[in-house]
Write a protein that holds these residues in place. Structure first.
Motif, short mmCIF file in Angstrom:
data_model
loop_
_atom_site.label_atom_id
_atom_site.label_comp_id
_atom_site.label_asym_id
_atom_site.label_seq_id
_atom_site.Cartn_x
_atom_site.Cartn_y
_atom_site.Cartn_z
N LYS A 95 101.73 30.61 68.19
CA LYS A 95 100.85 30.19 69.30
C LYS A 95 99.50 30.90 69.24
N LEU A 96 99.51 32.21 69.01
CA LEU A 96 98.25 32.94 68.91
C LEU A 96 97.45 32.48 67.70
N GLY A 97 98.15 32.26 66.57
CA GLY A 97 97.48 31.82 65.36
C GLY A 97 96.90 30.43 65.44
N SER A 98 97.38 29.64 66.39
CA SER A 98 96.82 28.30 66.60
C SER A 98 95.53 28.35 67.41
N GLU A 99 95.28 29.50 68.06
CA GLU A 99 94.11 29.65 68.92
C GLU A 99 93.05 30.59 68.33
N PHE A 100 93.51 31.63 67.62
CA PHE A 100 92.60 32.68 67.14
C PHE A 100 92.98 33.11 65.73
N PRO A 101 92.03 33.71 65.00
CA PRO A 101 92.42 34.40 63.77
C PRO A 101 93.31 35.59 64.15
N VAL A 102 94.42 35.75 63.46
CA VAL A 102 95.36 36.85 63.74
C VAL A 102 95.54 37.67 62.47
N TYR A 103 95.35 38.98 62.60
CA TYR A 103 95.56 39.91 61.49
C TYR A 103 96.65 40.88 61.91
N ILE A 104 97.66 41.06 61.08
CA ILE A 104 98.82 41.84 61.46
C ILE A 104 99.29 42.71 60.31
#
Length: 287
Positions: free
Chosen positions: A103-112
């Motif tokens: 869900k977060l990756g569908s809205e924002f760039p996510v780095y983990i």
């Protein structure tokens, strides 16, 4: 007379314990948002990041709708996650973490980056099965897993590096010594002119991270020390050390900074007092 005094003390102790347990339960269902502003001449364009760690399959609202709503309100340029989105226990599904990252990756760039729970489930598959494989395969198209790798935000002159350290550095009761050369061999070469953010789950090695060259370290792991006492700070770390030096907030070493979140969830003792689950908002600005 002595019996009466002992009875009063016992009753008072039970009342205090009940009050602490009630407060812990209340705090475990709350979210706090902390803001940090950092300036540096190498930052060409202001950027805002939402930073979280230690989800440990916790849920805020149905399918984490409350957590996602809070992050959307921040409207970050990217979401940075410093490890431990899952619970590294046999037969504990990573489904909550997978759903959130998708869900977060569908809205924002996510780095983990990996935490110790991702590290050990990937390392000891005979014990934990396919937990890590399921997590990675179902989220790799939504989140940038930085496993001793880096990503460069060219327009902002910012590079993000994700650290995955050996299991020896997560041993309980004692701190394993880490040399700077270990990081030099483990991590990719950083651009000297770029502002470097290091996602490093374990904050205990902040001085080593700073010596390696991280301008900003983002960490978790300590869960805020579970209970935060006035003056004394966090009480205990997952490494089973009392009053850890780093437990929550912003720290400085060698003119480098570390932001250590109190985390979002727990995995064994889900106990929090004066230590609400936290989203950190990081504002990077040029001088």
């Amino acid at each position: 007379m002595l019996f009466d005094i002992i009875s009063i003390v016992c009753i008072f102790a039970i009342i205090c314990l009940c009050a602490v347990l009630i407060e812990s339960r209340r705090e475990n269902h709350m979210l706090s948002v902390s803001h940090y502003t950092i300036t540096d001449k190498r930052i060409k364009k202001s950027a805002t990041f939402a930073m979280i760690a230690d989800l440990h399959n916790a849920e805020y609202g149905d399918k984490n709708e409350k957590l996602i709503k809070e992050i959307k309100k921040i409207a970050p340029d990217a979401v940075l996650i410093a490890g431990d989105v899952i619970v590294g226990k046999k037969d504990v599904s990573p489904g909550v973490a997978i759903d959130l990252l998708q869900k977060l990756g569908s809205e924002f760039p996510v780095y983990i980056s990996k935490g110790n729970h991702e590290m050990r489930t990937g390392l000891y598959t005979e014990q934990y099965g396919d937990i890590w494989e399921c997590l990675y395969e179902q989220t790799k198209d939504y989140a940038h897993w930085l496993i001793n790798e880096k990503a460069t935000l060219a327009s902002d002159n910012i590079q993000i590096v994700g650290l995955d350290i050996d299991a020896a550095y997560y041993r309980r009761f004692r701190l394993q010594k880490m040399e700077t050369d270990y990081l030099v061999k483990l991590l990719p070469t950083r651009h000297q002119d770029a502002y470097t953010i290091l996602l490093a789950h374990n904050p205990d090695y902040f001085p080593v991270y700073a010596e390696w060259g991280a301008d900003l370290v983002l960490s978790g792991h300590v869960h805020g020390g579970m209970v935060i006492l006035p003056v004394l700070g966090g009480v205990v770390s997952p490494m089973v050390r009392l009053f850890p030096k780093y437990y929550r907030g912003m720290y400085e070493c060698r003119n480098k900074k570390m932001i250590l979140t109190g985390g979002l969830g727990g995995h064994t003792l889900k106990f929090r007092v004066n230590n609400k689950p936290e989203i950190c908002v990081i504002h990077l600005e040029g001088e």
